[in-house]
Design a protein around this motif. Sequence first.
Motif, PDB file in Angstrom:
ATOM      1  N   SER A 125       0.848  -1.195   0.000  1.00 50.84           N
ATOM      2  CA  SER A 125       0.000   0.000   0.000  1.00 50.84           C
ATOM      3  C   SER A 125       0.879   1.239   0.000  1.00 50.84           C
ATOM      4  CB  SER A 125      -0.901   0.023   1.240  1.00 50.84           C
ATOM      5  OG  SER A 125      -1.740  -1.116   1.276  1.00 50.84           O
ATOM      6  N   PRO A 126       0.415   2.318  -0.618  1.00 52.53           N
ATOM      7  CA  PRO A 126       1.178   3.569  -0.570  1.00 52.53           C
ATOM      8  C   PRO A 126       1.361   4.041   0.872  1.00 52.53           C
ATOM      9  CG  PRO A 126      -0.554   3.670  -2.219  1.00 52.53           C
ATOM     10  CD  PRO A 126      -0.798   2.427  -1.422  1.00 52.53           C
ATOM     11  N   SER A 127       2.470   4.729   1.123  1.00 51.24           N
ATOM     12  CA  SER A 127       2.762   5.249   2.468  1.00 51.24           C
ATOM     13  C   SER A 127       2.955   6.762   2.408  1.00 51.24           C
ATOM     14  CB  SER A 127       4.026   4.575   3.035  1.00 51.24           C
ATOM     15  OG  SER A 127       3.870   3.187   3.087  1.00 51.24           O
ATOM     16  N   PRO A 128       1.859   7.516   2.262  1.00 51.76           N
ATOM     17  CA  PRO A 128       1.983   8.971   2.159  1.00 51.76           C
ATOM     18  C   PRO A 128       2.553   9.616   3.414  1.00 51.76           C
ATOM     19  CG  PRO A 128      -0.309   8.311   2.471  1.00 51.76           C
ATOM     20  CD  PRO A 128       0.471   7.063   2.205  1.00 51.76           C
ATOM     21  N   GLU A 129       2.641   8.836   4.507  1.00 51.43           N
ATOM     22  CA  GLU A 129       3.141   9.380   5.765  1.00 51.43           C
ATOM     23  C   GLU A 129       4.612   9.788   5.702  1.00 51.43           C
ATOM     24  OE1 GLU A 129       1.969   6.313   5.409  1.00 51.43           O
ATOM     25  OE2 GLU A 129       0.057   6.171   6.503  1.00 51.43           O
ATOM     26  N   ARG A 130       5.288   9.391   4.634  1.00 53.61           N
ATOM     27  CA  ARG A 130       6.733   9.641   4.573  1.00 53.61           C
ATOM     28  C   ARG A 130       7.073  11.116   4.771  1.00 53.61           C
ATOM     29  NH1 ARG A 130      10.884   9.093  -0.409  1.00 53.61           N
ATOM     30  NH2 ARG A 130      12.796   8.988   0.780  1.00 53.61           N
ATOM     31  N   PHE A 131       6.266  12.012   4.242  1.00 50.31           N
ATOM     32  CA  PHE A 131       6.546  13.437   4.355  1.00 50.31           C
ATOM     33  C   PHE A 131       5.539  14.152   5.259  1.00 50.31           C
ATOM     34  CE2 PHE A 131       8.274  12.348   0.055  1.00 50.31           C
ATOM     35  CZ  PHE A 131       9.600  12.395   0.439  1.00 50.31           C
ATOM     36  N   TRP A 132       4.861  13.386   6.107  1.00 50.44           N
ATOM     37  CA  TRP A 132       3.957  13.998   7.067  1.00 50.44           C
ATOM     38  C   TRP A 132       4.765  14.456   8.281  1.00 50.44           C
ATOM     39  CZ3 TRP A 132      -0.875  10.292   7.406  1.00 50.44           C
ATOM     40  CH2 TRP A 132      -1.544  10.319   6.170  1.00 50.44           C
ATOM     41  N   ILE A 133       4.327  15.546   8.837  1.00 46.11           N
ATOM     42  CA  ILE A 133       4.951  16.041  10.061  1.00 46.11           C
ATOM     43  C   ILE A 133       3.946  15.860  11.198  1.00 46.11           C
ATOM     44  CG2 ILE A 133       4.193  18.444   9.745  1.00 46.11           C
ATOM     45  CD1 ILE A 133       7.632  17.483  11.092  1.00 46.11           C
ATOM     46  N   HIS A 134       4.417  15.356  12.309  1.00 43.52           N
ATOM     47  CA  HIS A 134       3.566  15.123  13.469  1.00 43.52           C
ATOM     48  C   HIS A 134       3.889  16.151  14.547  1.00 43.52           C
ATOM     49  CE1 HIS A 134       2.557  11.140  11.784  1.00 43.52           C
ATOM     50  NE2 HIS A 134       3.835  11.075  11.456  1.00 43.52           N
ATOM     51  N   PRO A 135       2.968  16.425  15.441  1.00 43.44           N
ATOM     52  CA  PRO A 135       3.288  17.328  16.548  1.00 43.44           C
ATOM     53  C   PRO A 135       4.518  16.833  17.301  1.00 43.44           C
ATOM     54  CG  PRO A 135       0.928  16.926  16.461  1.00 43.44           C
ATOM     55  CD  PRO A 135       1.559  15.980  15.464  1.00 43.44           C
ATOM     56  N   ALA A 136       5.356  17.767  17.710  1.00 47.83           N
ATOM     57  CA  ALA A 136       6.614  17.409  18.374  1.00 47.83           C
ATOM     58  C   ALA A 136       6.389  16.974  19.812  1.00 47.83           C
ATOM     59  CB  ALA A 136       7.555  18.612  18.348  1.00 47.83           C
ATOM     60  N   SER A 137       7.292  16.144  20.287  1.00 43.10           N
ATOM     61  CA  SER A 137       7.351  15.843  21.708  1.00 43.10           C
ATOM     62  C   SER A 137       8.333  16.815  22.352  1.00 43.10           C
ATOM     63  CB  SER A 137       7.832  14.404  21.932  1.00 43.10           C
ATOM     64  OG  SER A 137       9.187  14.269  21.524  1.00 43.10           O
ATOM     65  N   ASN A 138       8.336  16.867  23.668  1.00 46.09           N
ATOM     66  CA  ASN A 138       9.269  17.761  24.355  1.00 46.09           C
ATOM     67  C   ASN A 138      10.718  17.378  24.067  1.00 46.09           C
ATOM     68  OD1 ASN A 138       9.460  20.004  26.462  1.00 46.09           O
ATOM     69  ND2 ASN A 138      10.806  18.445  27.340  1.00 46.09           N
ATOM     70  N   SER A 139      10.988  16.063  23.977  1.00 45.82           N
ATOM     71  CA  SER A 139      12.365  15.628  23.698  1.00 45.82           C
ATOM     72  C   SER A 139      12.763  15.964  22.262  1.00 45.82           C
ATOM     73  CB  SER A 139      12.516  14.127  23.957  1.00 45.82           C
ATOM     74  OG  SER A 139      11.657  13.371  23.122  1.00 45.82           O
ATOM     75  N   ASP A 140      11.811  15.860  21.315  1.00 47.96           N
ATOM     76  CA  ASP A 140      12.081  16.282  19.933  1.00 47.96           C
ATOM     77  C   ASP A 140      12.485  17.747  19.903  1.00 47.96           C
ATOM     78  OD1 ASP A 140      11.346  13.797  18.851  1.00 47.96           O
ATOM     79  OD2 ASP A 140       9.257  14.414  18.573  1.00 47.96           O
ATOM     80  N   PHE A 141      11.724  18.547  20.614  1.00 51.62           N
ATOM     81  CA  PHE A 141      11.953  19.986  20.647  1.00 51.62           C
ATOM     82  C   PHE A 141      13.309  20.315  21.265  1.00 51.62           C
ATOM     83  CE2 PHE A 141      11.444  24.035  23.027  1.00 51.62           C
ATOM     84  CZ  PHE A 141      11.273  24.890  21.937  1.00 51.62           C
ATOM     85  N   GLU A 142      13.628  19.683  22.368  1.00 52.39           N
ATOM     86  CA  GLU A 142      14.912  19.933  23.035  1.00 52.39           C
ATOM     87  C   GLU A 142      16.085  19.540  22.131  1.00 52.39           C
ATOM     88  OE1 GLU A 142      14.907  17.858  26.742  1.00 52.39           O
ATOM     89  OE2 GLU A 142      13.627  19.344  27.751  1.00 52.39           O
ATOM     90  N   LYS A 143      15.958  18.431  21.434  1.00 52.72           N
ATOM     91  CA  LYS A 143      17.022  17.967  20.548  1.00 52.72           C
ATOM     92  C   LYS A 143      17.247  18.956  19.415  1.00 52.72           C
ATOM     93  CE  LYS A 143      18.438  14.017  17.715  1.00 52.72           C
ATOM     94  NZ  LYS A 143      18.064  12.652  17.236  1.00 52.72           N
ATOM     95  N   THR A 144      16.162  19.453  18.822  1.00 50.78           N
ATOM     96  CA  THR A 144      16.279  20.406  17.725  1.00 50.78           C
ATOM     97  C   THR A 144      16.908  21.715  18.197  1.00 50.78           C
ATOM     98  OG1 THR A 144      14.584  19.560  16.244  1.00 50.78           O
ATOM     99  CG2 THR A 144      14.872  21.937  16.272  1.00 50.78           C
ATOM    100  N   CYS A 145      16.496  22.205  19.338  1.00 56.14           N
ATOM    101  CA  CYS A 145      17.072  23.438  19.866  1.00 56.14           C
ATOM    102  C   CYS A 145      18.565  23.279  20.134  1.00 56.14           C
ATOM    103  CB  CYS A 145      16.355  23.862  21.149  1.00 56.14           C
ATOM    104  SG  CYS A 145      14.658  24.406  20.878  1.00 56.14           S
ATOM    105  N   ASN A 146      18.926  22.157  20.756  1.00 53.55           N
ATOM    106  CA  ASN A 146      20.340  21.918  21.038  1.00 53.55           C
ATOM    107  C   ASN A 146      21.147  21.822  19.762  1.00 53.55           C
ATOM    108  OD1 ASN A 146      22.631  19.618  21.523  1.00 53.55           O
ATOM    109  ND2 ASN A 146      22.413  20.954  23.304  1.00 53.55           N
ATOM    110  N   GLU A 147      20.621  21.142  18.755  1.00 55.17           N
ATOM    111  CA  GLU A 147      21.322  21.001  17.479  1.00 55.17           C
ATOM    112  C   GLU A 147      21.504  22.365  16.813  1.00 55.17           C
ATOM    113  OE1 GLU A 147      22.891  18.654  14.095  1.00 55.17           O
ATOM    114  OE2 GLU A 147      22.834  18.558  16.296  1.00 55.17           O
ATOM    115  N   PHE A 148      20.468  23.172  16.832  1.00 58.59           N
ATOM    116  CA  PHE A 148      20.544  24.485  16.199  1.00 58.59           C
ATOM    117  C   PHE A 148      21.636  25.335  16.843  1.00 58.59           C
ATOM    118  CE2 PHE A 148      19.663  28.973  15.960  1.00 58.59           C
ATOM    119  CZ  PHE A 148      19.403  29.165  14.613  1.00 58.59           C
TER     120      PHE A 148
END
Length: 272
Positions: A125-148
């Motif tokens: 089956s097609p997987s259109p989710e490949r380029f979907w963005i989901h709401p961030a978790s707190n750990s996702d957010f912290e990781k992105t801020c630290n990386e930036f």
Amino acid sequence: MRTETEMFDVILQTAKVLQVDAVAMSGSRTNPKAPKDEFQDYDVVYVVDDLDTLTRDLAWLNQFGTRNIEQHNILGNRRLYLMLFEDGNRIDLTLCPKDHINEWVDSEAGFTVLVDEKGLFESYSPSPERFWIHPASNSDFEKTCNEFWWVSTYVVKGICRKQLFYATDHLYGICQQELLKILAWQVAGDRGTVDIGKNYKYLFQYLPTEKEKEFSALLDFASLDKITQSLLATMQLFHQEAQYLAQKMGFKYEKGVAEKMIEYAKEKLPDH
């Protein structure tokens, strides 16, 4: 320029001549939301039984038309032939062994089956989710801020050493990609899971016009002075948008760290 109907005819007729097992198409032409224009590729896969025979003599590629330029690649068990034709059309053709269909399916966000008399695609089956963005978790957010903020120091270093390409690569390739992620999470925070497309190409459809203008203004890397201006503006914009997202989602934002990094950049960068 050959019409879409004419292109489909040559794609399917060539498949018939080659006796491929199945034909499918992916990319923007299978996405009803994608804008239609003359630059849309024909992203096609031929599922084949005998890859070696087809790749040994590629004269059959001439059936698609006269090419201005082409590129041949190996992707796992697949072979990829990118072709831009004299009439402006482009085909990105993949030859995929039938025992490795999953490789191609997993690499695509969605697809439409054009020919499949043997039912080879029935279990996929097609997987259109490949380029979907989901709401961030707190750990996702912290990781992105630290990386930036961490990678921003590499940009500072590149500018101070007058290494234009090094600085630009880290600024756009990492820092501004993290900024785009923050903006995408803002959209997801409002709308839930959304399709932002490959390379964020649909992101600004969901945001106010001024957001796109603000981000676009960061993309002048023509000189070290311009890169310096872009970095400082990128840092300020990230700081602003990250605080907004943190407040919206109830995340913890290390405001003190951000302010220290902005000050560090201002102290180190010449003539800003």
